[in-house]
Design a protein around this motif. Structure first.
Motif, PDB file in Angstrom:
ATOM      1  N   ILE A 275      40.798  51.491  41.673  1.00 43.69           N
ATOM      2  CA  ILE A 275      40.624  50.034  41.758  1.00 43.69           C
ATOM      3  C   ILE A 275      41.660  49.426  42.682  1.00 43.69           C
ATOM      4  O   ILE A 275      41.342  48.598  43.548  1.00 43.69           O
ATOM      5  N   ASN A 276      42.915  49.855  42.535  1.00 41.19           N
ATOM      6  CA  ASN A 276      43.975  49.272  43.362  1.00 41.19           C
ATOM      7  C   ASN A 276      43.872  49.694  44.828  1.00 41.19           C
ATOM      8  O   ASN A 276      44.184  48.919  45.734  1.00 41.19           O
ATOM      9  N   ASP A 277      43.392  50.912  45.070  1.00 36.62           N
ATOM     10  CA  ASP A 277      43.263  51.387  46.449  1.00 36.62           C
ATOM     11  C   ASP A 277      42.049  50.788  47.152  1.00 36.62           C
ATOM     12  O   ASP A 277      42.110  50.481  48.351  1.00 36.62           O
ATOM     13  N   ARG A 278      40.960  50.635  46.427  1.00 39.36           N
ATOM     14  CA  ARG A 278      39.690  50.294  47.053  1.00 39.36           C
ATOM     15  C   ARG A 278      39.266  48.841  46.898  1.00 39.36           C
ATOM     16  O   ARG A 278      38.470  48.337  47.691  1.00 39.36           O
ATOM     17  N   LEU A 279      39.782  48.149  45.873  1.00 35.41           N
ATOM     18  CA  LEU A 279      39.225  46.839  45.553  1.00 35.41           C
ATOM     19  C   LEU A 279      40.216  45.679  45.636  1.00 35.41           C
ATOM     20  O   LEU A 279      39.812  44.531  45.825  1.00 35.41           O
ATOM     21  N   ILE A 280      41.513  45.956  45.492  1.00 34.46           N
ATOM     22  CA  ILE A 280      42.494  44.869  45.529  1.00 34.46           C
ATOM     23  C   ILE A 280      42.508  44.212  46.911  1.00 34.46           C
ATOM     24  O   ILE A 280      42.530  44.894  47.946  1.00 34.46           O
ATOM     25  N   GLY A 281      42.500  42.899  46.931  1.00 31.64           N
ATOM     26  CA  GLY A 281      42.517  42.137  48.173  1.00 31.64           C
ATOM     27  C   GLY A 281      41.140  41.828  48.725  1.00 31.64           C
ATOM     28  O   GLY A 281      41.009  41.065  49.681  1.00 31.64           O
ATOM     29  N   GLU A 282      40.109  42.406  48.097  1.00 31.42           N
ATOM     30  CA  GLU A 282      38.751  42.201  48.578  1.00 31.42           C
ATOM     31  C   GLU A 282      38.115  40.976  47.920  1.00 31.42           C
ATOM     32  O   GLU A 282      38.407  40.653  46.763  1.00 31.42           O
ATOM     33  N   PRO A 283      37.208  40.288  48.648  1.00 34.33           N
ATOM     34  CA  PRO A 283      36.444  39.198  48.022  1.00 34.33           C
ATOM     35  C   PRO A 283      35.624  39.738  46.851  1.00 34.33           C
ATOM     36  O   PRO A 283      35.189  40.900  46.874  1.00 34.33           O
TER      37      PRO A 283
END
Length: 318
Positions: A151-159
């Motif tokens: 989750i932190n690698d792939r999704l953080i910062g994404e809309p």
């Protein structure tokens, strides 16, 4: 001349009869006086309504209530429903700015015991979600750490809209690389993150609606109580958002329990952060001119409060 009206009693009777024939007035029973029909209220709102400016004391009270310290956006939205309900003694509904405008900025998991965890999810718009989840019995702690890392690698910062799509396309493929079976894992992912995409409706004066129908029988009372506790049904009352104030009356609300009710709905726009909605649900004979003016000033004050909060968030992230 009757009661300050420059017309005879016979003329008044004839005019009342004509209004009744046009279905703008109705009788609750044969010996009762005439009252506006739902069609009559609709005609008044469409052709005769003249908004009354909110009283300075009301504006001062709104600003005072919004002047307190808030820790997250949801606190402001929830408080807005409480304030509007308190001002009017009606039921107020509030939706925050569009979820698609948010980005996922933080995801943490805190163990409570060997089976339960708290997922803490934060967005860049100041929304904080804390939820308790029970882990499937076959998921080990090291597997949970893998989930957190993904989750932190792939999704953080994404809309959030990107998060939504990746949960259904990219993430399942990645999970298969780490787990022999993804049974239960994908479901846990969905349960932890999917609620981010739900529009959370806040209700102020929830039980006020029960006061408007004094003749309700026990079954009807229970139905209304259940309706007011159902967020999905309440959300469906609200029309698509735009910049105008809208009024729905009686059958226009689309629910048989609300045939004697009216809804005044107003949208507010926060530049760069989306649109939100505030609405007032009350009896069909509410004072529309006063309520229209109050809701109009209220949405503007709410927009100012949210814009100020976003400005603080933006400046602290620089």
């Amino acid at each position: 001349m009757e009661g300050g009206i420059a017309a005879s009693s016979a003329t008044i009777r004839n005019e009342m009869k004509l209004l009744e024939e046009l279905e703008l007035l109705s009788k609750t029973h044969s010996s009762s006086g005439r009252i506006p029909s739902m069609k009559g209220y609709r005609y008044y709102v469409d052709h005769l309504l003249s908004p009354v400016q909110a009283h300075p004391n009301e504006i001062q009270r709104i600003r005072q209530e919004f002047g307190q310290e808030f820790h997250e956006i949801n606190d402001i939205i929830q408080q807005s429903a409480e304030i509007l309900s308190s001002l009017t003694s009606y039921t107020a509904l509030a939706l925050g700015p569009d979820v698609n405008e948010r980005r996922l900025t933080s995801f943490k998991i805190v163990p409570l015991n060997h089976r339960q965890v708290v997922a803490i999810i934060v967005t860049d718009k100041g929304n904080v979600e804390n939820r308790v989840f029970t882990l499937p019995s076959h998921i080990r702690s090291e597997e949970l750490e893998v989930m957190i890392r993904i989750i932190n690698d792939r999704l953080i910062g994404e809309p959030l809209i990107t998060v939504y799509h990746r949960l259904r396309t990219e993430i399942p493929i990645i999970l298969h690389k780490y787990f022999q079976t993804t049974e239960g894992i994908l479901d846990l992912f969905d349960r932890m993150l999917n609620h981010l995409f739900e529009e959370k409706i806040y209700v102020g004066g929830q039980m006020n609606l029960l006061d408007f129908e004094g003749s309700q029988d026990k079954v009807q009372f229970k139905s209304m109580y259940s309706f007011m506790k159902n967020p999905e049904e309440l959300t469906q009352l609200l029309a698509p958002r735009n910049t105008m104030i809208q009024i729905k009356i009686g059958s226009e609300l689309g629910h048989e329990l609300l045939e004697n009710m009216s809804l005044i709905q107003a949208s507010y726009d926060i530049q760069g952060h989306g649109k939100g909605t505030i609405a007032l649900l009350g009896p069909a004979n509410m004072p529309y001119s006063k309520m229209f003016g109050l809701v109009d000033v209220f949405r503007r004050e709410l927009a100012v409060t949210l814009a100020d909060y976003y400005r603080i968030l933006d400046s602290s992230s620089e």
